[in-house]
Design a protein around this motif. Structure first.
Motif, PDB file in Angstrom:
ATOM      1  N   ALA A 318      29.824  -7.507   4.011  1.00 15.89           N
ATOM      2  CA  ALA A 318      29.163  -8.640   4.783  1.00 15.89           C
ATOM      3  C   ALA A 318      30.327  -9.705   5.190  1.00 15.89           C
ATOM      4  CB  ALA A 318      28.234  -9.357   3.763  1.00 15.89           C
ATOM      5  N   VAL A 319      31.436  -9.785   4.504  1.00 15.16           N
ATOM      6  CA  VAL A 319      32.682 -10.483   4.849  1.00 15.16           C
ATOM      7  C   VAL A 319      33.172  -9.838   5.850  1.00 15.16           C
ATOM      8  CG1 VAL A 319      34.737 -11.529   3.836  1.00 15.16           C
ATOM      9  CG2 VAL A 319      32.691 -11.384   2.429  1.00 15.16           C
ATOM     10  N   LEU A 320      33.370  -8.494   5.943  1.00 17.24           N
ATOM     11  CA  LEU A 320      33.932  -7.871   6.996  1.00 17.24           C
ATOM     12  C   LEU A 320      33.150  -8.069   8.107  1.00 17.24           C
ATOM     13  CD1 LEU A 320      35.938  -5.025   7.524  1.00 17.24           C
ATOM     14  CD2 LEU A 320      33.581  -3.937   7.679  1.00 17.24           C
ATOM     15  N   ASN A 321      31.941  -7.956   8.271  1.00 17.61           N
ATOM     16  CA  ASN A 321      31.203  -7.996   9.291  1.00 17.61           C
ATOM     17  C   ASN A 321      31.318  -9.623  10.117  1.00 17.61           C
ATOM     18  OD1 ASN A 321      28.943  -7.098  11.207  1.00 17.61           O
ATOM     19  ND2 ASN A 321      28.029  -8.942  10.346  1.00 17.61           N
ATOM     20  N   ALA A 322      31.036 -10.512   9.187  1.00 17.30           N
ATOM     21  CA  ALA A 322      31.138 -11.962   9.475  1.00 17.30           C
ATOM     22  C   ALA A 322      32.488 -12.475  10.161  1.00 17.30           C
ATOM     23  CB  ALA A 322      30.778 -12.750   8.591  1.00 17.30           C
ATOM     24  N   ALA A 323      33.531 -11.936   9.396  1.00 19.53           N
ATOM     25  CA  ALA A 323      34.741 -12.329  10.062  1.00 19.53           C
ATOM     26  C   ALA A 323      34.964 -11.566  11.356  1.00 19.53           C
ATOM     27  CB  ALA A 323      35.890 -11.800   9.014  1.00 19.53           C
ATOM     28  N   ASN A 324      34.499 -10.315  11.605  1.00 18.34           N
ATOM     29  CA  ASN A 324      34.478  -9.720  12.906  1.00 18.34           C
ATOM     30  C   ASN A 324      33.717 -10.317  13.882  1.00 18.34           C
ATOM     31  OD1 ASN A 324      35.491  -7.192  14.561  1.00 18.34           O
ATOM     32  ND2 ASN A 324      32.906  -6.751  14.362  1.00 18.34           N
ATOM     33  N   GLU A 325      32.573 -10.931  13.584  1.00 16.39           N
ATOM     34  CA  GLU A 325      31.948 -11.495  14.600  1.00 16.39           C
ATOM     35  C   GLU A 325      32.739 -12.680  15.180  1.00 16.39           C
ATOM     36  OE1 GLU A 325      27.648 -11.896  13.795  1.00 16.39           O
ATOM     37  OE2 GLU A 325      27.560 -10.128  12.816  1.00 16.39           O
ATOM     38  N   ILE A 326      33.262 -13.367  14.052  1.00 16.60           N
ATOM     39  CA  ILE A 326      33.900 -14.827  14.572  1.00 16.60           C
ATOM     40  C   ILE A 326      35.183 -14.295  15.491  1.00 16.60           C
ATOM     41  CG2 ILE A 326      35.454 -16.456  13.702  1.00 16.60           C
ATOM     42  CD1 ILE A 326      32.495 -17.078  13.279  1.00 16.60           C
ATOM     43  N   ALA A 327      35.898 -13.227  15.107  1.00 12.38           N
ATOM     44  CA  ALA A 327      37.158 -12.935  15.597  1.00 12.38           C
ATOM     45  C   ALA A 327      36.765 -12.311  16.989  1.00 12.38           C
ATOM     46  CB  ALA A 327      37.931 -11.645  14.988  1.00 12.38           C
ATOM     47  N   VAL A 328      35.616 -11.432  17.190  1.00 13.80           N
ATOM     48  CA  VAL A 328      35.368 -11.130  18.535  1.00 13.80           C
ATOM     49  C   VAL A 328      34.883 -12.018  19.475  1.00 13.80           C
ATOM     50  CG1 VAL A 328      33.651  -9.452  19.616  1.00 13.80           C
ATOM     51  CG2 VAL A 328      34.443  -8.655  17.667  1.00 13.80           C
ATOM     52  N   GLU A 329      34.080 -12.923  18.767  1.00 15.49           N
ATOM     53  CA  GLU A 329      33.657 -14.268  19.629  1.00 15.49           C
ATOM     54  C   GLU A 329      34.869 -15.148  20.361  1.00 15.49           C
ATOM     55  OE1 GLU A 329      30.143 -16.238  17.816  1.00 15.49           O
ATOM     56  OE2 GLU A 329      31.550 -17.871  17.860  1.00 15.49           O
ATOM     57  N   ALA A 330      35.702 -15.185  19.162  1.00 19.57           N
ATOM     58  CA  ALA A 330      37.190 -15.964  19.643  1.00 19.57           C
ATOM     59  C   ALA A 330      38.013 -15.245  20.779  1.00 19.57           C
ATOM     60  CB  ALA A 330      37.946 -16.258  18.432  1.00 19.57           C
ATOM     61  N   PHE A 331      37.803 -13.756  20.581  1.00 19.53           N
ATOM     62  CA  PHE A 331      38.574 -12.858  21.502  1.00 19.53           C
ATOM     63  C   PHE A 331      37.763 -13.193  22.912  1.00 19.53           C
ATOM     64  CE2 PHE A 331      38.691  -8.891  23.708  1.00 19.53           C
ATOM     65  CZ  PHE A 331      39.915  -8.821  24.251  1.00 19.53           C
ATOM     66  N   LEU A 332      36.659 -13.085  23.027  1.00 18.81           N
ATOM     67  CA  LEU A 332      35.659 -13.002  24.105  1.00 18.81           C
ATOM     68  C   LEU A 332      35.838 -14.472  24.942  1.00 18.81           C
ATOM     69  CD1 LEU A 332      32.493 -10.970  23.358  1.00 18.81           C
ATOM     70  CD2 LEU A 332      34.315 -10.410  24.990  1.00 18.81           C
ATOM     71  N   ALA A 333      36.012 -15.494  24.095  1.00 20.52           N
ATOM     72  CA  ALA A 333      36.142 -16.781  24.597  1.00 20.52           C
ATOM     73  C   ALA A 333      37.629 -17.175  24.970  1.00 20.52           C
ATOM     74  CB  ALA A 333      35.852 -17.649  23.468  1.00 20.52           C
ATOM     75  N   GLY A 334      38.718 -16.023  24.817  1.00 22.23           N
ATOM     76  CA  GLY A 334      40.105 -16.412  25.322  1.00 22.23           C
ATOM     77  C   GLY A 334      40.755 -17.009  24.275  1.00 22.23           C
ATOM     78  N   ARG A 335      40.146 -17.344  22.931  1.00 27.17           N
ATOM     79  CA  ARG A 335      40.786 -18.088  21.912  1.00 27.17           C
ATOM     80  C   ARG A 335      41.899 -17.170  20.709  1.00 27.17           C
ATOM     81  NH1 ARG A 335      37.353 -20.129  18.552  1.00 27.17           N
ATOM     82  NH2 ARG A 335      35.347 -19.184  19.496  1.00 27.17           N
ATOM     83  N   LEU A 336      41.718 -16.147  21.148  1.00 24.17           N
ATOM     84  CA  LEU A 336      42.306 -15.037  20.010  1.00 24.17           C
ATOM     85  C   LEU A 336      42.775 -13.887  20.842  1.00 24.17           C
ATOM     86  CD1 LEU A 336      42.814 -14.622  16.966  1.00 24.17           C
ATOM     87  CD2 LEU A 336      40.802 -13.309  16.952  1.00 24.17           C
ATOM     88  N   ALA A 337      44.166 -13.415  20.423  1.00 30.05           N
ATOM     89  CA  ALA A 337      44.473 -12.261  21.367  1.00 30.05           C
ATOM     90  C   ALA A 337      43.845 -10.890  20.536  1.00 30.05           C
ATOM     91  CB  ALA A 337      45.968 -11.944  20.841  1.00 30.05           C
TER      92      ALA A 337
END
Ligand code: NDP
Ligand code: MG
Length: 383
Positions: A318-337
């Motif tokens: 669940a931690v893996l999934n949640a962190a992935n959702e945040i990271a992907v959202e940030a990547f899609l928003a141009g806030r994370l490489a």
């Protein structure tokens, strides 16, 4: 059969409606849901005339409700309405096609109510696999995998006693052969341009990092009750062989088709019968060759993280999934490489120790903590 399609405005929703539309009389579109895509949902209601429509991310609105009444649909609002539809006494089958953790509560509600659950929302099973499978045993719900790999395994899987291992195939995504140095600067558009499948943006990024395959390994662990050691991943760029099951005698069974989600959707809808999906017949002579290779874990660190979370157990997936959702959202928003995604997830896994995942509250608490940690990490990287 009365069908509720959760996530009707998405890619899975569109493919499901396409298959259902080929068999009028066999399936009745009972309910359609979206989060905030009002216009798209209205158009779907005009065409498919469901009894209920849900806007789960919209507050009660009389004018909207009146508008949907023109299509003979009763419009419901808020996330609770998803669960009400999932367990509605007249709902017979539920397509769980919402993306991410947002689909967990409604998927679990459908399972608890003993429905026929067509499972596309893999994140729900990743977060709460043991809970979901236990609920299915108790209620008698039938969970039919829609994810193409799991649907393939399901079609090839007979007696677990004789299964040596299963092999999930992966396309390798758009960056399978890109120079490693180029990955740091890839754009969301490049990451979402999948070579074989057209899908929602979140799963497209997951395919590019291969976290999608990692989530699928966890999904398979629960669907087929197999230990991590017996679930392998094989890169197969053509996406024709959707997965394989190896038996004790050395026989390997595989399911093949053109890469078209209507195939597994039609299978799950009609099982144990078969119906036309609309997909083109497979022409192996024109494809000529299929290739396979081992996944490169240096290129795809997310895959290793998923195996690690599965082995850690409890709330770690669940931690893996949640962190992935945040990271992907940030990547899609141009806030994370793109190359920052794996690090954010690894840090969240380190910061949130795995605890027991025996009830939904424990899972949701781990999910919330992981989101906080991942957000902190994304902000620190941006600073
Ligand atoms: P899309 O992004 O195309 O569609 C997502 C759907 O979920 C939309 O209907 C959207 O509504 C709804 N939704 C989004 N956020 C919320 C929320 N917070 N609450 C309620 N509903 C929400 O995704 P896909 O169709 O690509 O994927 C759906 C699921 O299926 C994912 O779990 C994915 O991993 C899985 N899957 C998808 C495959 C594919 O080929 N697409 C293949 C295998 C699995 P709205 O339009 O209003 O935002
Ligand atoms: Mg898949």
């Amino acid at each position: 059969m009365n069908l509720a399609i959760l996530g009707a405005t998405g890619s899975i929703g569109a493919s499901t409606l396409d298959v259902v539309g080929r068999h009028p009389g066999r399936y009745r579109v009972f309910a359609l849901t979206a989060n905030g895509s009002v216009e798209q949902l209205a158009e779907l209601c005009r065409r498919h005339r469901p009894r209920y429509a849900v806007l789960s991310g919209v507050a009660e609105n009389r004018d909207l409700a009146r508008r949907f009444r023109e299509f003979d649909a009763e419009l419901l609002f808020g996330a609770q309405a998803l669960e009400a539809i999932a367990r509605h006494p007249e709902t017979e089958a539920v397509m769980a096609g919402i993306v991410g953790a947002a689909g967990l509560a409604s998927t679990l509600a459908a399972v608890r109510a003993g429905k026929r659950v067509l499972l596309a929302n893999k994140e729900a099973l990743v977060m709460a696999g043991p809970l979901m499978m236990r609920a299915a045993r108790e209620s008698g719900a039938r969970i039919l995998p829609v994810d193409s790999e799991h649907n393939a395994v399901f079609q090839c899987f007979s007696d677990k006693k004789f299964v040596r291992k299963i092999v999930l195939t992966a396309s390798g995504g758009p960056f399978r052969a890109a120079p490693l140095e180029a990955l740091a600067s890839v754009t969301p558009e490049q990451a979402c341009a999948h070579p074989n499948w057209s899908m929602g943006r979140k799963i497209s990024v997951d395919s590019a990092t291969m976290m999608n395959k990692g989530l699928e390994v966890i999904e398979a662990r629960w669907l087929f009750d197999l230990a991590a050691e017996r679930i392998e991943v094989l890169v197969h760029p053509q996406s024709i062989v959707h997965s394989l099951v190896e038996y004790a005698d050395g026989s390997v069974l595989a399911q093949l088709s053109n890469p078209d989600m209507r195939v597994p959707i039609a299978h799950a809808l009609a099982y144990p019968e078969r119906v036309d999906s609309g997909a083109q017949a497979l022409d192996l002579a024109s494809i000529r060759s299929l290739s396979f290779e081992k996944p490169d874990l240096a290129r795809f660190p997310c895959l290793a993280l998923a195996y690690a979370a599965l082995r850690a157990g409890g709330t770690a997936p669940a931690v893996l999934n949640a962190a992935n959702e945040i990271a992907v959202e940030a990547f899609l928003a141009g806030r994370l490489a793109f190359t920052g995604i794996a690090g954010v997830i690894a840090d969240a896994l380190a910061a949130v120790p795995a605890g027991p995942a025996e009830d939904l509250a424990q899972v949701m608490e781990a999910d919330a903590r992981a989101r906080r940690e991942a957000n902190k990490r994304v902000m620190a990287l941006a600073a």
